[in-house]
Design a protein around this motif. Structure first.
Motif, short mmCIF file in Angstrom:
data_model
loop_
_atom_site.label_atom_id
_atom_site.label_comp_id
_atom_site.label_asym_id
_atom_site.label_seq_id
_atom_site.Cartn_x
_atom_site.Cartn_y
_atom_site.Cartn_z
N GLU A 180 39.10 23.30 51.12
CA GLU A 180 38.39 24.41 50.46
C GLU A 180 36.90 24.15 50.29
O GLU A 180 36.13 25.06 50.01
CB GLU A 180 38.98 24.64 49.05
N LEU A 181 36.49 22.90 50.42
CA LEU A 181 35.14 22.51 49.98
C LEU A 181 34.03 22.83 50.98
O LEU A 181 34.21 22.70 52.18
CB LEU A 181 35.11 21.01 49.68
N ASP A 182 32.87 23.22 50.44
CA ASP A 182 31.63 23.34 51.24
C ASP A 182 30.85 22.03 51.19
O ASP A 182 30.14 21.69 52.12
CB ASP A 182 30.74 24.45 50.67
N VAL A 183 30.97 21.32 50.06
CA VAL A 183 30.24 20.07 49.86
C VAL A 183 31.17 19.08 49.16
O VAL A 183 31.92 19.47 48.26
CB VAL A 183 28.99 20.28 48.97
N LEU A 184 31.13 17.83 49.60
CA LEU A 184 31.86 16.77 48.88
C LEU A 184 30.84 15.72 48.45
O LEU A 184 30.17 15.12 49.29
CB LEU A 184 32.92 16.13 49.78
#
Lengths: 301, 152
Positions: free
Chosen positions: A214-218
């Motif tokens: 789901e992530l755009d940034v980690l």
């Protein structure tokens, strides 16, 4: 804008204008274009606690803009000033320069300095407190890498309890309508005093796999050995939160990984050459962001 | 004559702190260090009141509270009313208020806060919430509620 003690000193409009200016300054930061915007200006870097990365990036930023630096980097400087209060030291230094970067082991040191200084104080980290230029460069990196700051899904992984960078960044991102995913062992969970202030949706998770896609940034942080009384516990926990390139097959193609550095082994080196790795560019971004801030504080006078 | 008056006589000169939060009177005495003074002091606990259900009252003879004491009192019991008594009558009625910034009267619990480590720096807190008392150190940002306030 006079002093930068905390990211809260900046409203969203000022943040966006600083990030825009930082982007324009990229060619100067890379040494491809020259600037003498701060020619004849002097920046003091007062480091009562060592931090090579922060100090060097401020000095580089100042010099790229044609200005010069004075200061001390040596922790033993504190003993040279023995008997002298921080307030007195800042009064002195503020008379020698056009702005002061202060790094200090005690929380609230920059706030105190801002009360006695005639020139702008920039907080370069005060104990476990604030480090606003780190937050700015994190925001800048996200904006440059993803193209926007609003409405993103950002995961924070690792030591969320003691890592001050993730505390400030969470609060800053919350202002841009970010959905936050806090991924950590229970013992290193994001503290209530941070989550209590969040106005947007957030959630906690024990493992990365369940939310990675789901992530755009980690945003990855280092899990420090000192936090664990038992070495075996540390090894088990640190091992469970390690990122490698295979794991990233599930991620969105444009998902970016950030890390405030230095890393130990929480991100495997086989991630470095993937399209996800943004952490080295993030480290470089400290220069244009600090240039934009110095211009704003000193150059506009 | 009402019960209250029978219990404790009116004072000629001094201060009557009325409408103290019930059972908070003892703490007010301690924090303001009143029991150490050499004047006569009466403490009434759990008095019936029209405004509050129960309240405490403190009567201090021949002494008027100063500003710092009133500020401390405001943090301990924000609804208290300070009556200055001169010649058996109320010369002044002070509705106390917690100031927006609270300086020099509360300790910061963060040992690593600059205000605990530098000479000549006094503590300073910002009032965040009056109803559910919450204050925040202007230096390190540490927040405190009513229960963990430590007075200097």
């Amino acid at each position: 804008m006079k002093h930068i003690v905390s990211i809260e000193d900046l409203d969203n409009k000022s943040i966006m204008s600083l990030l825009k200016r930082a982007s324009e300054l990229l060619p100067v930061a890379e040494g491809k274009k020259k600037s003498d915007k701060l020619k004849g200006k002097i920046l003091s870097t007062c480091f009562f606690e060592p931090s090579t990365r922060t100090r060097l990036s401020f000095e580089s930023a100042m010099q790229r803009l044609g200005g010069s630096c004075i200061g001390f980097a040596d922790p033993s400087a504190t003993s040279h000033l023995k008997g002298e209060t921080l307030s007195d030291a800042i009064r002195m230094v503020s008379g020698y320069s056009d702005a002061v970067v202060l790094r200090h082991p005690r929380e609230g040191a920059a706030k105190l300095a801002s009360e006695v200084s005639d020139v702008p104080i920039i907080n370069g980290g005060d104990g476990a407190g604030q480090h606003p230029t780190q937050t700015l460069l994190d925001l800048f990196t996200i904006k440059e890498e993803i193209g926007k700051l609003e409405n993103l899904k950002v995961g924070m992984l690792g030591d969320l309890r003691y890592g001050r960078t993730v505390h400030s960044l969470s609060q800053a991102l919350d202002r841009f309508n970010t959905k936050l995913y806090f991924i950590s062992p229970e013992s290193l969970a994001m503290p209530d005093h941070v989550t209590d202030e969040l106005t947007n949706d957030w959630s906690t998770h024990q493992n990365l796999e369940s939310v990675l896609s789901e992530l755009d940034v980690l945003y990855v942080t280092r899990i420090q050995k000192e936090r664990f009384p038992d070495v075996e516990d540390y090894k088990r926990v640190a091992g469970a939160y390690r990122i490698n390139s295979e794991l990233l097959n599930n991620a969105k193609p444009k998902m970016k990984i950030l890390h405030p550095l230095p890393r130990v082994d929480e991100i495997s080196t086989n991630v470095d050459n993937t399209k996800h790795a943004a952490y080295f560019r993030q480290a470089f971004n400290g220069i244009p962001v600090r240039m934009a801030l110095l211009e704003k504080l000193i150059g506009d006078k | 004559m009402s019960d209250n008056l029978l219990r404790v006589q009116p004072i000629r000169n001094g201060t009557v702190i009325d409408h103290i939060k019930a059972s908070r009177g003892k703490k007010v005495l301690d924090i303001l260090n009143l029991s150490g003074s050499d004047t006569t002091i009466s403490l009434l606990i759990n008095v019936q009141s029209k405004i509050q259900k129960r309240k405490d009252i403190i009567k201090i003879e021949d002494r008027e509270l100063n500003e710092i004491e009133i500020e401390k009192l405001a943090l301990l019991s924000p609804d208290a009313i300070v009556n200055i008594i001169r010649n058996y009558s109320v010369a002044d009625k002070i509705k106390i208020e917690i100031p927006e910034f609270i300086s020099e009267i509360v300790h910061c619990p963060n040992e690593n806060c600059i205000c605990n480590n530098e000479r000549s720096v006094s503590t300073n807190f910002k009032l965040l919430n009056k109803e559910n008392l919450q204050i925040k150190c202007t230096y390190c940002g540490r927040k405190m509620d009513e229960e963990n306030i430590n007075f200097i």
